[in-house]
Enzyme design. Structure first.
Site, PDB file in Angstrom:
ATOM      1  N   ARG A 177       4.370 -12.592  10.379  1.00  0.00           N
ATOM      2  CA  ARG A 177       2.928 -12.683  10.565  1.00  0.00           C
ATOM      3  C   ARG A 177       2.257 -13.622   9.572  1.00  0.00           C
ATOM      4  NH1 ARG A 177       1.824  -6.443   8.670  1.00  0.00           N
ATOM      5  NH2 ARG A 177       1.647  -6.805   6.436  1.00  0.00           N
ATOM      6  N   HIS A 197     -12.566  -8.752  -5.147  1.00  0.00           N
ATOM      7  CA  HIS A 197     -13.655  -8.012  -5.784  1.00  0.00           C
ATOM      8  C   HIS A 197     -14.972  -8.784  -5.776  1.00  0.00           C
ATOM      9  CE1 HIS A 197     -10.803  -5.117  -8.083  1.00  0.00           C
ATOM     10  NE2 HIS A 197     -11.187  -4.642  -6.919  1.00  0.00           N
ATOM     11  N   ARG A 208      -5.627   2.696   2.800  1.00  0.00           N
ATOM     12  CA  ARG A 208      -4.423   2.077   2.233  1.00  0.00           C
ATOM     13  C   ARG A 208      -4.306   2.510   0.778  1.00  0.00           C
ATOM     14  NH1 ARG A 208      -7.334  -2.131   4.846  1.00  0.00           N
ATOM     15  NH2 ARG A 208      -6.356  -2.842   6.796  1.00  0.00           N
ATOM     16  N   CYS A 261      -5.256   0.711  14.462  1.00  0.00           N
ATOM     17  CA  CYS A 261      -5.900   0.338  13.195  1.00  0.00           C
ATOM     18  C   CYS A 261      -5.569  -1.080  12.740  1.00  0.00           C
ATOM     19  CB  CYS A 261      -5.527   1.327  12.093  1.00  0.00           C
ATOM     20  SG  CYS A 261      -3.762   1.371  11.685  1.00  0.00           S
ATOM     21  N   ASP A 289       2.018  -5.213  12.359  1.00  0.00           N
ATOM     22  CA  ASP A 289       3.480  -5.191  12.285  1.00  0.00           C
ATOM     23  C   ASP A 289       4.111  -5.072  13.664  1.00  0.00           C
ATOM     24  OD1 ASP A 289       4.495  -5.629   9.707  1.00  0.00           O
ATOM     25  OD2 ASP A 289       3.823  -3.671   9.030  1.00  0.00           O
ATOM     26  N   GLU A 336       4.528   1.131  14.470  1.00  0.00           N
ATOM     27  CA  GLU A 336       4.626  -0.285  14.086  1.00  0.00           C
ATOM     28  C   GLU A 336       5.920  -0.926  14.573  1.00  0.00           C
ATOM     29  OE1 GLU A 336       2.933  -0.608   9.735  1.00  0.00           O
ATOM     30  OE2 GLU A 336       4.081   1.241   9.959  1.00  0.00           O
ATOM     31  N   ARG A 387      -2.992   6.954   4.520  1.00  0.00           N
ATOM     32  CA  ARG A 387      -1.617   6.499   4.733  1.00  0.00           C
ATOM     33  C   ARG A 387      -0.821   6.668   3.447  1.00  0.00           C
ATOM     34  NH1 ARG A 387      -0.862   0.352   6.426  1.00  0.00           N
ATOM     35  NH2 ARG A 387      -1.314   0.040   4.215  1.00  0.00           N
TER      36      ARG A 387
END
Length: 535
Positions: A457, A186, A292, A494, A447, A425, A327
């Site tokens: 990852r 933030h 997301r 993406c 992914d 993915e 998503r």
């Protein structure tokens, strides 16, 4: 001694671009300890500190813009949350000091967020730390007077919360360097919205003496310590180079993305927190390729349909008629949600996550699908299913969508049917891409690289093997694009690969015509597209 050898360069991570040259202003948060009182006295001290902190936050909310106020609302709500206040009061009534009781409860909450290892939830952990320190300051006797900020000073601290950021006069301060925090947190969002150069993750930052001359490079992620004369010269050189680079890329921000041959390429953006949209002009992009939705589940609570609908509508309204891809909940793996995800899985990245989890929780899945459909009444919306392996999963999800739409029709609600697509993915989804009756494909390269190379990852020791340029990864991306072309539907990408200008020629060569990137990379990606020579 040469000029360069006298300079000390501390490396961090870029969070907000730009340069800041000035004196180091080390934030001082010291306070004097206080003596323990009787339980009733300690309770009074806590309640007074809570009330004072609440008033301070409300004042900041009223003085802040929409973005700042929205971020602080989370903290303000916690000061009225019985699940937080109850345990604090219980500990105080049993004889604990008010500050110790408050710290113990907040530290427990903070640990839960940090253990989730999600960037978005890590940002919430910083918010909690910010609130913890605010209430503690209200309880304690002041130990020192905060130094006045010199004009152009670079604020330096180990950590800084959003409310503390908003209390700083940024018309005087020039930049911000933190030892911890995230580039997606933030404070970073606030810094970018206000044009404050900022870097995070700087080791040894607290060793810099207050008042030393420093040069902060928000694009390179560095903080250089040295003499004013040396840094002034370096600042002039960097400022000139930065201005030329920005001038070169700025012309691409608001222009359609086209290759040298004039082939039109779609460039959309990824969104992890709708608060960040306040500082982004929708005209820079062709829409939102990835929303997301985990931000709605950040506190481990299942948000209601109305709460979700309001947030999705806000995003759709921001897009001003451009398509928005939402998503469905991608919980599991490194994003557990208490009460929803499965605890104790031996390998959560290969476990019950994404669509697999949603299908096991049909009520919460249906709630989300209803909210997405209600938001779709305001503009073009797509619903994207994460972590799919078999077409049977997609067919079952489509049945849930049909049921959700039938219920909305019966309720007399305003809605529209969203396109329903998948995230590619897994190797299984990529290898069978042509068999999916999906409305669109979105390749999640993060992914996909992980599963193709069998490299976690988040394991730095395997970074040389976790290669997006691995022939097998490129083969599966190409196969997905070809399957989409044969079926006459869109294939986008993406993941992080899309945001890397160096990857643009490779992806375009594979036939990709839709990128979804981090908002900060839009201009650079468009420029890379413009430099591509079509075969």
């Amino acid at each position: 001694m040469s000029e360069s050898s006298a300079l000390r360069v501390l490396q961090g991570l870029p969070a907000s671009g730009g340069l800041a040259f000035g004196r180091c202003h080390m934030l001082n948060s010291d306070s004097s300890p206080r003596e323990l009182g009787l339980p009733d006295d300690e309770m009074d001290i806590f309640e007074a500190a809570r009330s004072e902190s609440e008033s301070e936050l409300q004042r900041l909310i009223e003085q802040s813009d929409e973005l700042g106020g929205e971020i602080l609302e989370f903290q303000a709500m916690l000061l009225e949350d019985d699940s937080i206040l109850g345990p604090v009061r219980s500990r105080i009534s049993k004889g604990e000091p008010a500050d110790a009781a408050w710290s113990a409860v907040l530290d427990g909450e903070i640990s839960e967020y940090e253990e989730m290892e999600s960037e978005y939830l890590a940002a919430r952990a910083v918010d909690l730390k910010d609130l913890r320190e605010r209430v503690l300051r209200s309880m304690a006797e002041p130990g020192s007077v905060q130094r006045e900020i010199d004009c152009g000073a670079v604020i330096v601290a180990d950590v800084l919360g959003p409310s503390a950021f908003l209390e700083i006069d940024w018309t005087r301060a020039g930049g911000l360097a933190l030892g911890r925090d995230s580039a997606t947190g933030h404070v970073a969002i606030l810094a970018r919205s206000r044009g404050v150069p900022m870097i995070v993750g700087v080791n040894g930052i607290c060793d810099i003496a207050h008042g030393r001359a420093v040069l902060l490079d928000g694009d390179a992620g560095t903080l250089t310590v040295g003499s004013s004369r040396q840094l002034s010269k370096r600042h002039e050189q960097l400022a000139d180079r930065l201005e030329k680079n920005r001038a070169a890329t700025a012309s691409f921000s608001f222009s359609p993305a086209k290759t040298k041959a004039g082939r039109r390429i779609t460039v959309s953006i990824n969104v992890g927190d709708p608060a960040a949209l306040v500082s982004i002009d929708p005209k820079i992009c062709d829409g939102i390729g990835l929303v997301r939705t985990e931000f709605l589940f950040a506190r481990g609570e299942l948000p209601s349909e109305d709460v979700q609908t309001r947030q999705y509508r806000r995003i759709v309204n921001w897009a001003q008629g451009r398509p928005v891809t939402i998503r469905t909940l991608d919980a599991g793996g490194d994003k557990p949600v208490p009460g929803l995800t499965v605890d104790g899985e031996s390998n959560p990245f290969l476990g019950t996550r994404g669509l697999r989890l949603s299908l096991l929780n049909p009520d919460s899945f249906k709630t989300q699908l209803r909210a997405i459909a209600r938001a779709a009444a305001l503009g073009p919306v797509k619903a994207m299913l994460p972590m799919v392996t078999a077409t049977s999963e997609f067919m079952l999800a489509r049945e849930h969508l049909d049921d959700a739409l039938a219920d909305l029709e019966q309720d007399g609600a305003r809605y529209a049917r969203p396109e329903l697509g998948i995230m590619v993915e897994t190797p299984a989804a990529a290898l069978t891409a042509g068999e999916w009756p999906t409305d669109f494909y979105s390749i999640g390269s993060n992914d996909l690289v992980q599963y193709v190379t069998a490299c976690a990852r988040d394991n730095p020791d395997l970074s040389n093997l976790s290669d997006p340029m691995h022939p097998a990864v490129l083969e599966l991306i190409g196969r997905t694009i070809q399957a989409a072309n044969r079926r006459g539907v869109e294939a986008s990408l993406c993941g992080e690969m899309a945001s890397m200008p160096s990857m643009v020629p490779v992806l375009l060569s594979l036939g990709l015509e839709a990128f979804s990137v981090d908002p900060s990379n839009v201009a650079q990606v468009k420029m890379a597209i413009a430099e591509f020579e079509d075969a």
